[in-house]
Design a protein around this motif. Structure first.
Motif, PDB file in Angstrom:
ATOM      1  N   THR A   1      13.271 -43.225  52.875  1.00 58.54           N
ATOM      2  CA  THR A   1      14.980 -43.180  53.103  1.00 58.54           C
ATOM      3  C   THR A   1      15.439 -43.946  54.113  1.00 58.54           C
ATOM      4  OG1 THR A   1      14.119 -40.987  54.218  1.00 58.54           O
ATOM      5  CG2 THR A   1      14.888 -40.604  52.002  1.00 58.54           C
ATOM      6  N   VAL A   2      14.643 -44.064  55.269  1.00 59.01           N
ATOM      7  CA  VAL A   2      15.009 -44.864  56.336  1.00 59.01           C
ATOM      8  C   VAL A   2      14.891 -45.992  55.888  1.00 59.01           C
ATOM      9  CG1 VAL A   2      14.703 -45.230  58.772  1.00 59.01           C
ATOM     10  CG2 VAL A   2      14.198 -42.872  57.889  1.00 59.01           C
ATOM     11  N   GLY A   3      13.848 -46.700  55.415  1.00 56.79           N
ATOM     12  CA  GLY A   3      13.626 -48.007  55.064  1.00 56.79           C
ATOM     13  C   GLY A   3      14.791 -48.519  53.976  1.00 56.79           C
ATOM     14  N   LEU A   4      15.087 -47.683  53.009  1.00 54.35           N
ATOM     15  CA  LEU A   4      16.240 -48.037  51.983  1.00 54.35           C
ATOM     16  C   LEU A   4      17.467 -48.230  53.012  1.00 54.35           C
ATOM     17  CD1 LEU A   4      15.787 -45.452  49.198  1.00 54.35           C
ATOM     18  CD2 LEU A   4      15.504 -48.022  49.222  1.00 54.35           C
ATOM     19  N   ALA A   5      17.676 -47.459  54.012  1.00 56.50           N
ATOM     20  CA  ALA A   5      19.102 -47.647  54.888  1.00 56.50           C
ATOM     21  C   ALA A   5      19.084 -49.158  55.279  1.00 56.50           C
ATOM     22  CB  ALA A   5      19.419 -46.451  55.795  1.00 56.50           C
ATOM     23  N   ASN A   6      17.951 -49.444  55.734  1.00 57.47           N
ATOM     24  CA  ASN A   6      17.762 -50.869  56.364  1.00 57.47           C
ATOM     25  C   ASN A   6      18.159 -52.029  55.469  1.00 57.47           C
ATOM     26  OD1 ASN A   6      16.991 -49.516  58.847  1.00 57.47           O
ATOM     27  ND2 ASN A   6      14.911 -49.835  58.394  1.00 57.47           N
ATOM     28  N   LEU A   7      18.053 -51.684  54.088  1.00 59.51           N
ATOM     29  CA  LEU A   7      18.611 -52.843  53.164  1.00 59.51           C
ATOM     30  C   LEU A   7      19.622 -53.142  52.944  1.00 59.51           C
ATOM     31  CD1 LEU A   7      16.090 -51.950  50.135  1.00 59.51           C
ATOM     32  CD2 LEU A   7      16.035 -53.941  51.390  1.00 59.51           C
ATOM     33  N   ARG A   8      20.723 -52.295  53.669  1.00 62.67           N
ATOM     34  CA  ARG A   8      22.117 -52.568  53.420  1.00 62.67           C
ATOM     35  C   ARG A   8      22.612 -53.603  53.879  1.00 62.67           C
ATOM     36  NH1 ARG A   8      27.237 -48.352  54.916  1.00 62.67           N
ATOM     37  NH2 ARG A   8      28.635 -49.364  53.945  1.00 62.67           N
ATOM     38  N   TYR A   9      21.893 -54.274  54.776  1.00 62.26           N
ATOM     39  CA  TYR A   9      22.343 -55.534  55.547  1.00 62.26           C
ATOM     40  C   TYR A   9      21.073 -56.565  55.556  1.00 62.26           C
ATOM     41  CZ  TYR A   9      26.668 -53.288  57.005  1.00 62.26           C
ATOM     42  OH  TYR A   9      27.681 -52.483  56.973  1.00 62.26           O
ATOM     43  N   GLY A  10      21.391 -57.840  55.076  1.00 63.00           N
ATOM     44  CA  GLY A  10      20.334 -58.616  55.325  1.00 63.00           C
ATOM     45  C   GLY A  10      20.020 -59.447  56.708  1.00 63.00           C
ATOM     46  N   SER A  11      19.075 -60.390  56.710  1.00 64.41           N
ATOM     47  CA  SER A  11      18.934 -61.300  58.063  1.00 64.41           C
ATOM     48  C   SER A  11      20.288 -61.916  58.601  1.00 64.41           C
ATOM     49  CB  SER A  11      17.683 -61.921  57.910  1.00 64.41           C
ATOM     50  OG  SER A  11      18.164 -63.012  56.755  1.00 64.41           O
ATOM     51  N   SER A  12      21.135 -62.250  57.338  1.00 60.07           N
ATOM     52  CA  SER A  12      22.232 -63.124  57.839  1.00 60.07           C
ATOM     53  C   SER A  12      23.560 -61.854  57.964  1.00 60.07           C
ATOM     54  CB  SER A  12      22.701 -64.025  56.917  1.00 60.07           C
ATOM     55  OG  SER A  12      22.905 -63.467  55.696  1.00 60.07           O
ATOM     56  N   ALA A  13      23.174 -60.699  58.135  1.00 60.98           N
ATOM     57  CA  ALA A  13      24.384 -59.739  58.318  1.00 60.98           C
ATOM     58  C   ALA A  13      25.120 -59.532  57.101  1.00 60.98           C
ATOM     59  CB  ALA A  13      24.996 -59.744  59.530  1.00 60.98           C
ATOM     60  N   ALA A  14      24.653 -60.136  55.849  1.00 65.59           N
ATOM     61  CA  ALA A  14      25.339 -59.966  54.487  1.00 65.59           C
ATOM     62  C   ALA A  14      25.013 -58.739  54.099  1.00 65.59           C
ATOM     63  CB  ALA A  14      25.210 -61.084  53.681  1.00 65.59           C
ATOM     64  N   MET A  15      26.013 -58.039  53.261  1.00 70.15           N
ATOM     65  CA  MET A  15      25.832 -56.657  52.735  1.00 70.15           C
ATOM     66  C   MET A  15      25.011 -57.034  51.477  1.00 70.15           C
ATOM     67  SD  MET A  15      29.373 -54.418  53.069  1.00 70.15           S
ATOM     68  CE  MET A  15      28.486 -53.214  52.604  1.00 70.15           C
ATOM     69  N   GLN A  16      24.033 -56.164  51.152  1.00 70.20           N
ATOM     70  CA  GLN A  16      23.131 -56.385  50.166  1.00 70.20           C
ATOM     71  C   GLN A  16      22.975 -54.902  49.253  1.00 70.20           C
ATOM     72  OE1 GLN A  16      19.503 -59.200  51.569  1.00 70.20           O
ATOM     73  NE2 GLN A  16      19.309 -57.053  52.641  1.00 70.20           N
ATOM     74  N   ILE A  17      23.974 -54.486  48.957  1.00 69.82           N
ATOM     75  CA  ILE A  17      24.306 -53.131  48.154  1.00 69.82           C
ATOM     76  C   ILE A  17      23.498 -53.348  46.739  1.00 69.82           C
ATOM     77  CG2 ILE A  17      25.777 -51.597  47.095  1.00 69.82           C
ATOM     78  CD1 ILE A  17      26.148 -51.968  50.198  1.00 69.82           C
ATOM     79  N   HIS A  18      23.418 -54.274  46.452  1.00 73.64           N
ATOM     80  CA  HIS A  18      22.641 -54.433  44.889  1.00 73.64           C
ATOM     81  C   HIS A  18      20.895 -54.113  45.196  1.00 73.64           C
ATOM     82  CE1 HIS A  18      22.257 -58.188  46.974  1.00 73.64           C
ATOM     83  NE2 HIS A  18      21.259 -58.737  46.075  1.00 73.64           N
ATOM     84  N   LEU A  19      20.511 -54.796  46.448  1.00 75.55           N
ATOM     85  CA  LEU A  19      19.144 -54.360  46.644  1.00 75.55           C
ATOM     86  C   LEU A  19      19.130 -52.859  47.061  1.00 75.55           C
ATOM     87  CD1 LEU A  19      18.067 -57.720  48.580  1.00 75.55           C
ATOM     88  CD2 LEU A  19      17.823 -57.320  46.048  1.00 75.55           C
ATOM     89  N   MET A  20      19.983 -52.215  47.830  1.00 77.55           N
ATOM     90  CA  MET A  20      19.962 -50.924  48.046  1.00 77.55           C
ATOM     91  C   MET A  20      19.867 -50.144  46.875  1.00 77.55           C
ATOM     92  SD  MET A  20      22.339 -49.174  50.937  1.00 77.55           S
ATOM     93  CE  MET A  20      21.906 -47.450  51.793  1.00 77.55           C
ATOM     94  N   MET A  21      20.668 -50.413  45.960  1.00 76.64           N
ATOM     95  CA  MET A  21      20.716 -49.540  44.775  1.00 76.64           C
ATOM     96  C   MET A  21      19.254 -49.747  43.932  1.00 76.64           C
ATOM     97  SD  MET A  21      24.292 -49.727  43.292  1.00 76.64           S
ATOM     98  CE  MET A  21      25.872 -48.987  44.255  1.00 76.64           C
ATOM     99  N   ALA A  22      18.777 -51.116  44.002  1.00 73.48           N
ATOM    100  CA  ALA A  22      17.437 -51.208  43.573  1.00 73.48           C
ATOM    101  C   ALA A  22      16.367 -50.282  44.156  1.00 73.48           C
ATOM    102  CB  ALA A  22      16.960 -52.691  43.327  1.00 73.48           C
TER     103      ALA A  22
END
Length: 300
Positions: free
Chosen positions: A249-270
């Motif tokens: 659950t903590v690791g999933l929350a870290n997926l929200r933003y990538g290394s370039s601070a871009a939102m990665q909602i699609h990866l978070m949902m995956a």
């Protein structure tokens, strides 16, 4: 003669009295309302899951711009990328370890407590049950987070997952009352017969009573596993200084933003779709237990 078969007659005021709805029509209306309610409930429950599944197969641009509910092209690569970025193998193991230990500890502690409360009288019994009940309706939340952390620091468990496990096991009030209800269905004559044969209180519990509690343990264990698997705040606090101990659950929350601070909602949902699989597996394993409980509840 059946009143439902009588013709419509004047009621004295010159108006025609309406005939009552027949029994078949009333049952049809009741069943229709029931099925509409169940259908609406199912749609409200499944809609977020379907939206998550659809979002997990979209690109980041599709998620940001909105558009159609369905992806233009299925992006199965999102799952591989989410697995890689979120260190799923490590985080899944941490979550499984915490959930299994919490489930086993909760069932052991709650079943022993429920058995003693149901079978024995002791000073402070009413107070103990009252405290257990109050913990189910009073949400202390973050109020006790700091004292819990300080306690684990004193026990030198603040840098391991055992601190999280012990705290989650202590929150067993709902499991306690659930198992207490199952204990009431087990005849006390079994305890008395076992003690006549020379079996002690503890041996009677583990060798005779506990095996009869298997359906209740399965149901309570599934709820305990789900609670531990979905826990977020405690693992977040206890693993801030050690990312290798983070749960899924903590690791999933870290997926929200990538290394370039871009939102990665699609990866978070995956990642969220992947994290659901262990819970589905746990339900499949406990499904037989649910069937046993349901069959026992309607047995004539």
């Amino acid at each position: 003669m059946n009143k439902q078969m009588l013709p419509q007659l004047p009621d004295g005021s010159g108006k025609i009295a309406a005939r009552p709805i027949s029994g078949h029509a009333g049952r049809f209306v009741a069943r229709t309302v029931m099925w509409l309610f169940l259908l609406a409930t199912a749609m409200l429950t499944l809609f977020p899951l379907l939206m998550t599944l659809s979002g997990s197969l979209k690109t980041g641009a599709e998620m940001m711009t909105g558009g159609s509910l369905l992806p233009a092209k299925l992006q199965f690569a999102n799952y591989a990328e989410a697995w890689k970025q979120a260190n799923f193998a490590r985080y899944t193991w941490n979550s499984a370890f915490v959930s299994i230990m919490v489930t086993a500890g909760t069932l052991l502690v709650a079943s022993m407590a429920a058995y003693v409360v149901d079978r024995r009288d002791f000073p402070g019994k009413s107070l103990y049950v009252t405290v257990q009940a109050s913990m189910m309706f009073i949400s202390v939340g973050a109020i006790v987070l700091r004292p819990q952390f300080d306690l684990m620091v004193a026990l030198h468990l603040n840098t391991t997952l055992w601190g999280v496990i012990l705290i989650l096991i202590s929150a067993h009030s709902s499991t306690f009352f659930m198992l207490q209800g199952f204990f009431k269905a087990i005849p006390r004559e079994l305890d008395e017969a076992a003690m006549v044969d020379g079996s002690g209180f503890i041996r009677t519990f583990f060798l005779i009573i506990l095996p009869l509690l298997t359906p209740g343990l399965g149901v309570a264990g599934l709820f305990a596993f789900r609670h531990a698997w979905n826990e977020y705040i405690l693992p977040l606090v206890f693993t801030m200084t050690n990312p290798q101990l983070q749960t899924l659950t903590v690791g999933l929350a870290n997926l929200r933003y990538g290394s370039s601070a871009a939102m990665q909602i699609h990866l978070m949902m995956a990642g969220a779709c992947l994290s659901i699989l262990p819970m589905l597996l746990a339900y499949i394993l406990a499904n037989k237990t649910f069937i046993q409980v349901t069959a026992g509840s309607v047995k004539g």
